[in-house]
Design a protein around this motif. Sequence first.
Motif, PDB file in Angstrom:
ATOM      1  N   MET A   1       0.825  -1.204   0.000  1.00  0.00           N
ATOM      2  CA  MET A   1       0.000   0.000   0.000  1.00  0.00           C
ATOM      3  C   MET A   1       0.860   1.256   0.000  1.00  0.00           C
ATOM      4  SD  MET A   1      -1.389   0.038   3.876  1.00  0.00           S
ATOM      5  CE  MET A   1      -2.611   1.231   3.427  1.00  0.00           C
ATOM      6  N   ALA A   2       2.158   1.075   0.253  1.00  0.00           N
ATOM      7  CA  ALA A   2       3.033   2.233   0.362  1.00  0.00           C
ATOM      8  C   ALA A   2       3.076   3.039  -0.937  1.00  0.00           C
ATOM      9  CB  ALA A   2       4.442   1.784   0.711  1.00  0.00           C
ATOM     10  N   ASP A   4       0.632   3.552  -2.962  1.00  0.00           N
ATOM     11  CA  ASP A   4      -0.686   4.043  -3.366  1.00  0.00           C
ATOM     12  C   ASP A   4      -0.540   5.495  -3.843  1.00  0.00           C
ATOM     13  OD1 ASP A   4      -3.940   3.508  -1.975  1.00  0.00           O
ATOM     14  OD2 ASP A   4      -3.319   4.898  -3.555  1.00  0.00           O
ATOM     15  N   ASP A   7      -3.639  10.739  -2.995  1.00  0.00           N
ATOM     16  CA  ASP A   7      -3.627  11.294  -1.656  1.00  0.00           C
ATOM     17  C   ASP A   7      -4.947  11.044  -0.948  1.00  0.00           C
ATOM     18  OD1 ASP A   7      -1.108  12.245  -1.486  1.00  0.00           O
ATOM     19  OD2 ASP A   7      -1.611  14.086  -2.583  1.00  0.00           O
ATOM     20  N   ASN A   8      -5.972  10.901  -1.734  1.00  0.00           N
ATOM     21  CA  ASN A   8      -7.267  10.725  -1.108  1.00  0.00           C
ATOM     22  C   ASN A   8      -7.709   9.267  -1.115  1.00  0.00           C
ATOM     23  OD1 ASN A   8      -7.696  13.378  -0.312  1.00  0.00           O
ATOM     24  ND2 ASN A   8      -8.229  13.956  -2.418  1.00  0.00           N
ATOM     25  N   HIS A  10      -7.635   7.354   1.118  1.00  0.00           N
ATOM     26  CA  HIS A  10      -8.329   6.962   2.343  1.00  0.00           C
ATOM     27  C   HIS A  10      -9.812   7.320   2.301  1.00  0.00           C
ATOM     28  CE1 HIS A  10      -7.940  11.181   3.014  1.00  0.00           C
ATOM     29  NE2 HIS A  10      -8.688  11.087   4.074  1.00  0.00           N
ATOM     30  N   LEU A  19      -9.815   6.529   8.015  1.00  0.00           N
ATOM     31  CA  LEU A  19      -9.252   7.197   9.185  1.00  0.00           C
ATOM     32  C   LEU A  19      -9.909   8.562   9.344  1.00  0.00           C
ATOM     33  CD1 LEU A  19      -7.091   6.770  11.346  1.00  0.00           C
ATOM     34  CD2 LEU A  19      -5.510   8.014   9.882  1.00  0.00           C
ATOM     35  N   LYS A  20     -10.534   8.771  10.499  1.00  0.00           N
ATOM     36  CA  LYS A  20     -11.241  10.018  10.708  1.00  0.00           C
ATOM     37  C   LYS A  20     -10.418  10.964  11.593  1.00  0.00           C
ATOM     38  CE  LYS A  20     -15.503  11.674  12.812  1.00  0.00           C
ATOM     39  NZ  LYS A  20     -16.478  11.262  13.837  1.00  0.00           N
ATOM     40  N   LYS A  21      -9.850  10.388  12.598  1.00  0.00           N
ATOM     41  CA  LYS A  21      -9.133  11.220  13.556  1.00  0.00           C
ATOM     42  C   LYS A  21      -7.824  10.530  13.934  1.00  0.00           C
ATOM     43  CE  LYS A  21     -10.274  13.504  17.950  1.00  0.00           C
ATOM     44  NZ  LYS A  21      -9.376  14.607  17.757  1.00  0.00           N
ATOM     45  N   TRP A  22      -6.789  11.329  14.041  1.00  0.00           N
ATOM     46  CA  TRP A  22      -5.479  10.750  14.372  1.00  0.00           C
ATOM     47  C   TRP A  22      -4.829  11.589  15.460  1.00  0.00           C
ATOM     48  CZ3 TRP A  22      -0.571  11.051  10.784  1.00  0.00           C
ATOM     49  CH2 TRP A  22       0.463  10.286  11.360  1.00  0.00           C
TER      50      TRP A  22
ATOM     51  N   LYS B 372      -3.829  19.328  -1.288  1.00  0.00           N
ATOM     52  CA  LYS B 372      -3.698  17.875  -1.325  1.00  0.00           C
ATOM     53  C   LYS B 372      -3.560  17.229   0.055  1.00  0.00           C
ATOM     54  CE  LYS B 372      -3.132  16.580  -5.855  1.00  0.00           C
ATOM     55  NZ  LYS B 372      -2.775  15.410  -6.657  1.00  0.00           N
ATOM     56  N   PRO B 374      -4.695  15.390   3.104  1.00  0.00           N
ATOM     57  CA  PRO B 374      -5.893  14.580   3.320  1.00  0.00           C
ATOM     58  C   PRO B 374      -6.790  15.146   4.412  1.00  0.00           C
ATOM     59  CG  PRO B 374      -3.903  13.232   3.399  1.00  0.00           C
ATOM     60  CD  PRO B 374      -3.461  14.643   3.350  1.00  0.00           C
ATOM     61  N   ILE B 376      -8.089  14.589   7.230  1.00  0.00           N
ATOM     62  CA  ILE B 376      -8.076  13.817   8.474  1.00  0.00           C
ATOM     63  C   ILE B 376      -7.826  14.777   9.615  1.00  0.00           C
ATOM     64  CG2 ILE B 376      -6.761  12.115   9.806  1.00  0.00           C
ATOM     65  CD1 ILE B 376      -6.179  10.735   7.111  1.00  0.00           C
ATOM     66  N   LEU B 398       3.782   3.642   7.377  1.00  0.00           N
ATOM     67  CA  LEU B 398       2.480   4.302   7.338  1.00  0.00           C
ATOM     68  C   LEU B 398       1.985   4.349   5.904  1.00  0.00           C
ATOM     69  CD1 LEU B 398       3.096   7.474   9.559  1.00  0.00           C
ATOM     70  CD2 LEU B 398       2.060   5.314  10.255  1.00  0.00           C
ATOM     71  N   PRO B 399       0.675   4.399   5.701  1.00  0.00           N
ATOM     72  CA  PRO B 399       0.152   4.672   4.355  1.00  0.00           C
ATOM     73  C   PRO B 399       0.698   6.019   3.883  1.00  0.00           C
ATOM     74  CG  PRO B 399      -1.621   4.101   5.855  1.00  0.00           C
ATOM     75  CD  PRO B 399      -0.382   4.229   6.679  1.00  0.00           C
ATOM     76  N   SER B 400       0.887   6.152   2.583  1.00  0.00           N
ATOM     77  CA  SER B 400       1.579   7.343   2.081  1.00  0.00           C
ATOM     78  C   SER B 400       0.865   8.636   2.457  1.00  0.00           C
ATOM     79  CB  SER B 400       1.725   7.261   0.563  1.00  0.00           C
ATOM     80  OG  SER B 400       0.439   7.162  -0.010  1.00  0.00           O
ATOM     81  N   TYR B 401      -0.478   8.603   2.507  1.00  0.00           N
ATOM     82  CA  TYR B 401      -1.169   9.854   2.843  1.00  0.00           C
ATOM     83  C   TYR B 401      -0.926  10.256   4.291  1.00  0.00           C
ATOM     84  CZ  TYR B 401      -4.814   6.534   4.378  1.00  0.00           C
ATOM     85  OH  TYR B 401      -5.490   5.522   4.960  1.00  0.00           O
ATOM     86  N   LEU B 402      -0.643   9.264   5.150  1.00  0.00           N
ATOM     87  CA  LEU B 402      -0.317   9.617   6.533  1.00  0.00           C
ATOM     88  C   LEU B 402       1.114  10.140   6.641  1.00  0.00           C
ATOM     89  CD1 LEU B 402      -2.015   6.874   8.722  1.00  0.00           C
ATOM     90  CD2 LEU B 402      -2.833   9.144   8.073  1.00  0.00           C
ATOM     91  N   LYS B 404       2.538  11.836   4.405  1.00  0.00           N
ATOM     92  CA  LYS B 404       2.425  13.207   3.907  1.00  0.00           C
ATOM     93  C   LYS B 404       1.939  14.149   5.011  1.00  0.00           C
ATOM     94  CE  LYS B 404       2.080  14.003  -0.572  1.00  0.00           C
ATOM     95  NZ  LYS B 404       1.544  13.739  -1.913  1.00  0.00           N
ATOM     96  N   GLN B 406       2.099  13.664   8.200  1.00  0.00           N
ATOM     97  CA  GLN B 406       3.105  13.732   9.242  1.00  0.00           C
ATOM     98  C   GLN B 406       4.218  14.707   8.841  1.00  0.00           C
ATOM     99  OE1 GLN B 406       3.780   9.839  11.370  1.00  0.00           O
ATOM    100  NE2 GLN B 406       5.847  10.214  10.650  1.00  0.00           N
TER     101      GLN B 406
END
Lengths: 100, 614
Positions: A1-2, A4, A7-8, A10, A19-22, B372, B374, B376, B398-402, B404, B406
């Motif tokens: 998945m790395a 992918d 950007d969207n 998710h 993922l809604k909140k982090w 761009k 995400p 979240i 992490l998934p790439s969007y995370l 980014k 971070q």
Amino acid sequence: MADDASDNAHEKPTQLFTLKKWNAVAVWNWDVECDTCAICRVQVMDACLRCQADNKQDECVVVWGECNHSFHNCCMALWVEQNNRCPLCQKAWVIQGTGK
Amino acid sequence: MIRCIFLVLDRTYVLQNSMLPSLWDLGLDLFRENVLSREHVRERCFFGLLNLIKRERSGDTIDRCLLRNLLSMLNDLHIYHTMFEKRFLHETEESYSIEGSAKRSSMEVHEYLIHTERRISEERDLCLACMDHSTLKPLTLCVEEQLISKHTEALLSKGLSHLIVENRIDDLMRLYKLFSAVKDGIQSLCTHFNKHVKNVASLIVLDVSNDHTMVQDLLDLKEKLSNIVTKCFSKDLKFVEALREAFESSINKRQNKPAELIAKYVDQRMKSGNKEATEVELDRTLDQIMMLFRFIHGKDVFEAFYKKDLAKRLLVGKSASVDAEKSMLSKLKQECGGMFTGKLEGMFNDISHSKELMAQYRQHVTTKKEGKVPNIDMSVNILTMGYWPTYPPMEVQLPSYLVKLQDSFKDFYLSKHSGRKLSFRASLGHCVLKSKFKNGNKELQVSQFQALVLLLYNEATCFSFLQIKSDTQIEDSELRRTLQSLACGKARILTKSPKGKDVNDGDNFNLNTEFKHKLIRIKINQIQLKESVEENTDTTERVFQDRQYQIDAAIVRTMKTRKTLSHQLLLTELYDQLKFPLKATDIKKRIESLIERDYMERDKDNTTQYHYMA
Ligand SMILES: [Zn+2]
Ligand SMILES: [Zn+2]
Ligand SMILES: [Zn+2]
């Protein structure tokens, strides 16, 4: 998945988990080569002993020389009054930057 | 009658001739010389009197009037004090000496005390009714001597512990009252009290099998004993000190563990979900805790464990009450000074700085319009290394969007703070996942590790353990625990095959597409790693390493204010300031080291004197 691309990724409407909140946690420290100040031998992440005595922990920052060695800014300030060279490499002391 | 007849003569003639005795006295003199000087008459008279008293003591009803008249006659004849009183006291002493020994062995201690109290009041009663009042004092002394003084040690060792354990308030009050009448009685009572408390408290502290109740047991014991000191021992300062000393010595009979357990106890009270307590009750509990904390010699051990739990409460937002947290902090500060709480306060500051920074960051993101980023809701707690417990970094995928997200925050942070390094701690993060199951949408509250695993299932419905491991890069044992929590806990989002509690390398994990739960918001509990013995020794070890540094800081602080100080005075100051046991040899080493680093110097003429160097 790395790899992918999107950007969207998710937010695909069909996907099961979104993922809604982090609530992340990060740790900061000074970007130094050596954890300990060679002048006072206290960790640079802690205030030098003099600043602790004065309760000025928050103001005790780190200074980097052009030689890339680093010390407590206050320790170095006292040091250069005696000797304008880096205590570690003996090169002339030129400030590269101070932390904040 | 003779007196009446001669009364007039007596009054008119004799009074004017002071050389002559009054006729009344003359008569008495004659009686004394002629009747009571005869030894056998006197003996019979005394014997009769003492016998009468003996009968009264044994419970008979006697003619008190007769006794009083006879005794007053002896007084008039001037032989009450010179002859009778001595005999009477001697007789009393003998009779109570026998009675004391007999009753002490035949009676329970509390019965004996009641008996003694009754005896003293009976004797007083008889004396005031029939005897010259000057006898009261020696009589009481005599009875107290025979019934109490001679038996203090025996009574205390036989009965004190029992009375305290049974919380016999009335009996203990009586004990204190009776013992305070005799010389050294209170001192003995106090010594035995101290010994008893030490025995009981040490038992609690040293019983390893009861660690889980140690703190509560000590609190209960302290409350009970304080109550006894207040109610029975009239808040006598000697007893207050004896109690304090006994607790202090007992609680320090075991190193570190009591401090650790006290910290744990606070954590349990402070955690949310502990709804049984109101704010006022909680504050009262904290005060009691502080009372135990005061006894602890290694206060820094407490601080280390307290900090570990506080960190968890702050990061997971699990604290029951911010006010209570702040109140505890200020209690600690008051007790140990700002030096002690500096880093704990730093933790609170980090949390509030992080909040401010996040607000700025959100502002920054909306104005930047990079587009761009995400959608979240991210928040980051930024911890100052050194304030918090050490958390080893764990790299994860992490998934790439995370990544980014971070990185975007990291860039922002470093633009605000130069010279810093920022590294994320995935092991401490937590997330909310929206999820669409066949049986309904759910909102899952999960750890960051749990989230990373679940997000994989957007791509497929089955993964092997090794696949998950290589896709997330979560550390092996962490991953096994994470999978257990998702597949073996109460809410099973994954199913494991083969079934079983332990996660093995060959296991497969399927998405439970039939997942059902009566709630919309579900918290997936993490499997709590039991704090291992190793981890705890680690914490204490770090405390000991830190002590050197604490000594240095305290020496510099002291020298900076005092400028010049003798070795002895410096030691005194340090013992006062530092909240852990100190060895003079260790301090000497630290002083040498500070001299070498030019913080201070020895006086040139007097080597036991130091000067601060600016
Ligand atoms: Zn320094
Ligand atoms: Zn400084
Ligand atoms: Zn250098």
